[in-house]
Write a protein that holds these residues in place. Structure first.
Motif, PDB file in Angstrom:
ATOM      1  N   TRP A 154      -2.723  -1.950  10.909  1.00 23.47           N
ATOM      2  CA  TRP A 154      -1.301  -1.724  10.631  1.00 23.47           C
ATOM      3  C   TRP A 154      -0.409  -2.811  11.220  1.00 23.47           C
ATOM      4  N   VAL A 163      -6.663  -1.681   3.811  1.00 18.69           N
ATOM      5  CA  VAL A 163      -5.324  -1.791   4.397  1.00 18.69           C
ATOM      6  C   VAL A 163      -5.056  -3.180   4.972  1.00 18.69           C
ATOM      7  N   PHE A 202       0.965   5.272   0.602  1.00 19.55           N
ATOM      8  CA  PHE A 202       0.250   6.337   1.303  1.00 19.55           C
ATOM      9  C   PHE A 202       1.007   7.646   1.095  1.00 19.55           C
ATOM     10  N   GLY A 252      -6.924   3.799  11.046  1.00 18.93           N
ATOM     11  CA  GLY A 252      -6.544   2.400  10.857  1.00 18.93           C
ATOM     12  C   GLY A 252      -6.168   1.681  12.134  1.00 18.93           C
ATOM     13  N   GLY A 308       0.833  -1.194   0.000  1.00 23.12           N
ATOM     14  CA  GLY A 308       0.000   0.000   0.000  1.00 23.12           C
ATOM     15  C   GLY A 308       0.864   1.238   0.000  1.00 23.12           C
ATOM     16  N   ARG A 346     -10.148   0.618   6.280  1.00 26.06           N
ATOM     17  CA  ARG A 346      -9.611  -0.495   7.061  1.00 26.06           C
ATOM     18  C   ARG A 346      -9.610  -1.797   6.264  1.00 26.06           C
ATOM     19  N   VAL A 369      -3.411   4.089  -1.819  1.00 30.39           N
ATOM     20  CA  VAL A 369      -4.559   4.117  -0.911  1.00 30.39           C
ATOM     21  C   VAL A 369      -4.941   5.570  -0.647  1.00 30.39           C
ATOM     22  N   LEU A 386       3.865  -1.596   3.521  1.00 25.63           N
ATOM     23  CA  LEU A 386       3.418  -0.207   3.450  1.00 25.63           C
ATOM     24  C   LEU A 386       4.562   0.692   2.982  1.00 25.63           C
TER      25      LEU A 386
END
Length: 197
Positions: free
Chosen positions: A114, A77, A20, A105, A18, A74, A50, A83
Motif C-alpha cells: 500500500w 496491488v 476495492f 497487503g 485498484g 500482493r 481487486v 486506490l
C-alpha cells in the motif's frame, strides 16, 4: 469543486487504479456505486477491480510460507498507481473482509504493497449518514499505512438503496454530478501524489 478544477494539472496518465469494494453481497449497492464511479472517471484512468473475498484471514504465523492467495493479492496491488475504496458500514466500522485485505497487503512488516499510493474513500448506505463511521475508520488505517487519502470532497452516500435505476445506473442527476466532480478531484489528487517509474 471549483477550486480543485482551477488548480487541475494536465494529466500524464494512464494511471491504473485498484478498486476495492467492501461488500461481498451479490447485489451490493457499493459494487454498483463503484461501477458508476468508474464510468464517471477521466479517460486517463484504467480500473482494476481487486477481489478480496477469497483472502484467507491474516495470520502472522504464515508469513514465512504465505498462502498463494496472499501472494497473488500482493502481486496484484503492488504495481497499482492509486486506490479507490468503496465500502458499506458494518457496526460503525469497515467490513472485516476489507480490513483483512489491508492487513494482508501490509505484511510482512516493511513490505507493504500500500505504501505511498494515493487513494479515495467512498462509503454508501441506505441510512442517512452514508457510512460515515466506516469512511473514517478506513481513513485511520490508511494514515498508518502511509496512503495519502483525498480529504475533499468527502463522499458519504446516504439513501443508496434509492440511488440506482433498474439498469444499475445512477438515477439522480444531482448525485451523478457530485460523483463526477468527485472523480475529477480524485484525478487531480492522483496526478499530484502518484509515484511514476
Amino acid at each position: 469543486m471549483a477550486i480543485l478544477k482551477e488548480k487541475a494539472l494536465p494529466m500524464t496518465g494512464p494511471y491504473t487504479v485498484g478498486v476495492f469494494v467492501g461488500s461481498l453481497r451479490k447485489d451490493s449497492l457499493n459494487r454498483k456505486l463503484a461501477k458508476a464511479l468508474v464510468e464517471l472517471a477521466p479517460s486517463e484512468f484504467k480500473f482494476e477491480f481487486v477481489d478480496i473475498a477469497a483472502l484467507p484471514h491474516y495470520n502472522e504465523d504464515e508469513d514465512a510460507d504465505p498462502p498463494a492467495a496472499w501472494k497473488e493479492f500482493r502481486e496484484k496491488v503492488k504495481p497499482l498507481d492509486a486506490l479507490l475504496f468503496v465500502t458499506p458500514e458494518y457496526n460503525r466500522s469497515v467490513p472485516g473482509v476489507l480490513k483483512n485485505a489491508l492487513d494482508v497487503g501490509s505484511r510482512p512488516y516493511g513490505q507493504s504493497v500500500w505504501e505511498g499510493k494515493p487513494a479515495a474513500v467512498v462509503s454508501a448506505s441506505p441510512g442517512g449518514i452514508g457510512g460515515f463511521g466506516a469512511n473514517h475508520h478506513l481513513r485511520q488505517s490508511l494514515v498508518f499505512l502511509n496512503v495519502p487519502a483525498m480529504q475533499q470532497p468527502e463522499a458519504y452516500i446516504g439513501g443508496a438503496n434509492k440511488l440506482f435505476d433498474e439498469n444499475g445506473q445512477i438515477a439522480n442527476d444531482g448525485t451523478r454530478k457530485f460523483l463526477h466532480g468527485f472523480m475529477d478531484a480524485f484525478a487531480h489528487w492522483v496526478e499530484l501524489h502518484a509515484k511514476r517509474a
